[in-house]
Design a protein around this motif. Structure first.
Motif, PDB file in Angstrom:
ATOM      1  N   ASN A  50       0.423 -10.242   7.657  1.00  0.00           N
ATOM      2  CA  ASN A  50       1.969  -9.593   8.419  1.00  0.00           C
ATOM      3  C   ASN A  50       2.346  -8.616   6.905  1.00  0.00           C
ATOM      4  N   ALA A  51       1.280  -8.489   5.881  1.00  0.00           N
ATOM      5  CA  ALA A  51       1.899  -7.587   5.032  1.00  0.00           C
ATOM      6  C   ALA A  51       1.204  -7.170   3.608  1.00  0.00           C
ATOM      7  N   VAL A  52       0.974  -6.025   2.896  1.00  0.00           N
ATOM      8  CA  VAL A  52       0.520  -6.134   1.856  1.00  0.00           C
ATOM      9  C   VAL A  52       0.659  -6.063   0.891  1.00  0.00           C
ATOM     10  N   ILE A  53       1.095  -6.457  -0.387  1.00  0.00           N
ATOM     11  CA  ILE A  53       2.108  -6.352  -1.030  1.00  0.00           C
ATOM     12  C   ILE A  53       0.738  -5.605  -2.060  1.00  0.00           C
ATOM     13  N   ASN A  54       1.709  -5.591  -2.908  1.00  0.00           N
ATOM     14  CA  ASN A  54       0.541  -5.364  -5.299  1.00  0.00           C
ATOM     15  C   ASN A  54      -0.345  -4.331  -4.769  1.00  0.00           C
ATOM     16  N   VAL A  55       0.174  -2.719  -3.822  1.00  0.00           N
ATOM     17  CA  VAL A  55      -0.379  -1.408  -3.030  1.00  0.00           C
ATOM     18  C   VAL A  55      -0.895  -0.506  -4.672  1.00  0.00           C
ATOM     19  N   ARG A  56      -1.607  -0.342  -5.196  1.00  0.00           N
ATOM     20  CA  ARG A  56      -1.884   1.109  -5.626  1.00  0.00           C
ATOM     21  C   ARG A  56      -2.505   1.960  -5.262  1.00  0.00           C
ATOM     22  N   PHE A  57      -2.375   3.341  -5.802  1.00  0.00           N
ATOM     23  CA  PHE A  57      -3.180   4.338  -5.322  1.00  0.00           C
ATOM     24  C   PHE A  57      -3.440   5.015  -5.907  1.00  0.00           C
ATOM     25  N   ALA A  58      -5.486   5.529  -5.801  1.00  0.00           N
ATOM     26  CA  ALA A  58      -5.511   6.751  -6.709  1.00  0.00           C
ATOM     27  C   ALA A  58      -6.305   7.520  -6.282  1.00  0.00           C
ATOM     28  N   THR A  59      -6.572   8.382  -7.423  1.00  0.00           N
ATOM     29  CA  THR A  59      -7.142   9.519  -6.633  1.00  0.00           C
ATOM     30  C   THR A  59      -8.349  10.218  -7.619  1.00  0.00           C
ATOM     31  N   SER A  60     -10.025  10.446  -6.828  1.00  0.00           N
ATOM     32  CA  SER A  60     -10.598  10.959  -7.481  1.00  0.00           C
ATOM     33  C   SER A  60     -11.354  12.059  -7.038  1.00  0.00           C
ATOM     34  N   SER A  61     -11.669  13.103  -7.579  1.00  0.00           N
ATOM     35  CA  SER A  61     -12.119  14.048  -7.213  1.00  0.00           C
ATOM     36  C   SER A  61     -14.045  14.392  -7.450  1.00  0.00           C
ATOM     37  N   ILE A  62     -14.787  13.857  -6.498  1.00  0.00           N
ATOM     38  CA  ILE A  62     -15.662  13.166  -6.901  1.00  0.00           C
ATOM     39  C   ILE A  62     -16.647  14.370  -6.373  1.00  0.00           C
ATOM     40  N   ALA A  63     -16.685  15.773  -6.071  1.00  0.00           N
ATOM     41  CA  ALA A  63     -17.302  17.254  -5.780  1.00  0.00           C
ATOM     42  C   ALA A  63     -16.517  18.320  -5.475  1.00  0.00           C
ATOM     43  N   ALA A  64     -16.864  19.586  -5.897  1.00  0.00           N
ATOM     44  CA  ALA A  64     -16.272  20.662  -5.776  1.00  0.00           C
ATOM     45  C   ALA A  64     -15.314  20.811  -4.270  1.00  0.00           C
ATOM     46  N   GLY A  65     -13.756  21.015  -5.296  1.00  0.00           N
ATOM     47  CA  GLY A  65     -13.078  21.428  -3.773  1.00  0.00           C
ATOM     48  C   GLY A  65     -12.855  19.956  -2.284  1.00  0.00           C
ATOM     49  N   ALA A  66     -12.839  18.668  -2.765  1.00  0.00           N
ATOM     50  CA  ALA A  66     -13.217  17.769  -1.989  1.00  0.00           C
ATOM     51  C   ALA A  66     -12.107  16.933  -2.762  1.00  0.00           C
ATOM     52  N   ALA A  67     -11.313  15.889  -2.364  1.00  0.00           N
ATOM     53  CA  ALA A  67     -10.979  14.591  -3.093  1.00  0.00           C
ATOM     54  C   ALA A  67     -10.718  13.775  -2.353  1.00  0.00           C
ATOM     55  N   GLU A  68     -10.960  12.215  -3.225  1.00  0.00           N
ATOM     56  CA  GLU A  68     -10.811  11.024  -2.200  1.00  0.00           C
ATOM     57  C   GLU A  68      -9.758  10.691  -2.598  1.00  0.00           C
ATOM     58  N   LEU A  69      -9.060   9.513  -1.411  1.00  0.00           N
ATOM     59  CA  LEU A  69      -7.526   9.195  -1.797  1.00  0.00           C
ATOM     60  C   LEU A  69      -7.966   7.701  -1.626  1.00  0.00           C
ATOM     61  N   PHE A  70      -7.689   6.820  -2.433  1.00  0.00           N
ATOM     62  CA  PHE A  70      -8.098   5.510  -2.115  1.00  0.00           C
ATOM     63  C   PHE A  70      -6.982   4.483  -1.830  1.00  0.00           C
ATOM     64  N   VAL A  71      -6.441   3.512  -1.753  1.00  0.00           N
ATOM     65  CA  VAL A  71      -5.132   2.468  -1.809  1.00  0.00           C
ATOM     66  C   VAL A  71      -5.933   1.548  -1.361  1.00  0.00           C
ATOM     67  N   TYR A  72      -5.446   0.343  -2.000  1.00  0.00           N
ATOM     68  CA  TYR A  72      -6.265  -0.781  -2.004  1.00  0.00           C
ATOM     69  C   TYR A  72      -4.969  -1.788  -2.783  1.00  0.00           C
ATOM     70  N   GLY A  73      -4.483  -3.344  -2.331  1.00  0.00           N
ATOM     71  CA  GLY A  73      -4.017  -4.335  -2.206  1.00  0.00           C
ATOM     72  C   GLY A  73      -4.236  -5.119  -1.859  1.00  0.00           C
ATOM     73  N   THR A  74      -3.179  -6.300  -1.954  1.00  0.00           N
ATOM     74  CA  THR A  74      -3.377  -7.712  -1.821  1.00  0.00           C
ATOM     75  C   THR A  74      -2.747  -8.417   0.076  1.00  0.00           C
ATOM     76  N   ALA A  75      -3.718  -8.428   0.629  1.00  0.00           N
ATOM     77  CA  ALA A  75      -3.079  -9.321   2.235  1.00  0.00           C
ATOM     78  C   ALA A  75      -3.145 -10.279   2.159  1.00  0.00           C
ATOM     79  N   VAL A  76      -1.247 -10.725   2.403  1.00  0.00           N
ATOM     80  CA  VAL A  76      -0.889 -11.717   2.573  1.00  0.00           C
ATOM     81  C   VAL A  76      -0.134 -12.064   4.099  1.00  0.00           C
ATOM     82  N   GLU A  77      -0.271 -13.763   3.916  1.00  0.00           N
ATOM     83  CA  GLU A  77       0.977 -13.683   5.443  1.00  0.00           C
ATOM     84  C   GLU A  77       2.411 -14.189   5.153  1.00  0.00           C
ATOM     85  N   LEU A  78       3.529 -13.963   5.658  1.00  0.00           N
ATOM     86  CA  LEU A  78       4.138 -14.477   5.223  1.00  0.00           C
ATOM     87  C   LEU A  78       5.508 -14.961   6.220  1.00  0.00           C
ATOM     88  N   ASP A  79       5.894 -16.253   6.255  1.00  0.00           N
ATOM     89  CA  ASP A  79       6.741 -17.182   6.794  1.00  0.00           C
ATOM     90  C   ASP A  79       8.046 -16.247   7.353  1.00  0.00           C
TER      91      ASP A  79
END
Lengths: 149, 104
Positions: free
Chosen positions: B75-104
């Motif tokens: 029911n929550a995602v903590i420690n979220v980070r965003f990252a961007t990378s350009s893999i080809a000309a004119g295209a970009a990858e957006l990437f987001v990751y974090g830790t899934a947790v259950e809160l009381d």
């Protein structure tokens, strides 16, 4: 001959419009920075232990700003001798301040007072492109702390 | 779904860690918008179409991440980070990751 004319026209357009746009943008940034001064943004990782009940929310702001033709040429010439590229410095400064402001606007809309763990990310989205558009993206994000009334 | 980029949610207790969740998206620029952008490149200033494109892409990536987290029963995602990378000309990858947790 025509090439030189086109080049000079582009330089002049870039110089006048670019400078005007930058001045206007800085003015607007200063005005809005004053407006959102009460919202504090920290790069500290954790909010201080608090006795008040609070809520948290992820807030973010991003902006893509393009450099003008004049600055691009000047920067290109400057790379021959090295040193500070003032034209790109101001571009990045504008982008960072704007991204932080947009993040603060979002935090203000949520009723937050502080933003913790602010991270800034810079990406040049058109890297590796031959006829590239000289622009930069800045993305700011953090956790807004909203006091529960 | 609570999302935070710090490793705690103030006032809530984590009862279960469910591991890393991620979401990504690759976006290419619109050719028409790209022409407009190259015009803007002469005058300088904000490229609104790109700003919106990247914002939408980040929302999409975040959606995918939260969907994955929901699938794990978080029911929550903590420690979220965003990252961007350009893999080809004119295209970009957006990437987001974090830790899934259950809160009381």
């Amino acid at each position: 001959m025509y090439d030189i004319l086109i080049f000079l026209t582009l330089m002049a357009l870039g110089f006048f419009f670019g400078r005007r746009a930058e001045k206007k943008h800085f003015k607007s940034i200063r005005r809005r920075e004053a407006k959102y001064r009460q919202i504090l943004a920290f790069s500290e990782r954790l909010p201080p232990p608090n006795t008040r009940p609070v809520e948290s929310q992820l807030v973010s702001g991003n902006v893509v700003i393009s450099v003008d033709y004049f600055k691009q040429i000047v920067a290109g010439l400057k790379t021959l001798v090295g040193g500070r590229l003032t034209s790109y410095e101001s571009l990045l400064e504008r982008a960072r301040r704007e991204a932080i402001l947009r993040m603060k606007e979002q935090a203000a809309a949520a009723g937050a007072e502080t933003i913790f763990n602010v991270k800034l990310e810079t990406a040049s989205i058109t890297k590796g492109n031959g006829q590239q558009v000289g622009c930069v993206e800045v993305f700011a994000y953090g956790t807004a702390i909203i006091p529960i009334a | 779904m609570l999302i935070s980029n710090v490793e705690i949610i103030p006032g809530r207790r984590i009862i279960k860690h469910l591991g890393m969740v991620q979401g990504n998206t690759v976006r290419a620029k619109h050719a028409g918008k790209d022409i407009m952008a190259s015009f803007k490149n002469i005058f300088g200033g904000e490229l609104k179409s790109y700003t919106e494109l990247l914002q939408e892409a980040r929302e999409e990536a975040t959606d995918r991440m939260t969907r994955q987290a929901k699938g794990l029963g978080a029911n929550a995602v903590i420690n979220v980070r965003f990252a961007t990378s350009s893999i080809a000309a004119g295209a970009a990858e957006l990437f987001v990751y974090g830790t899934a947790v259950e809160l009381d």
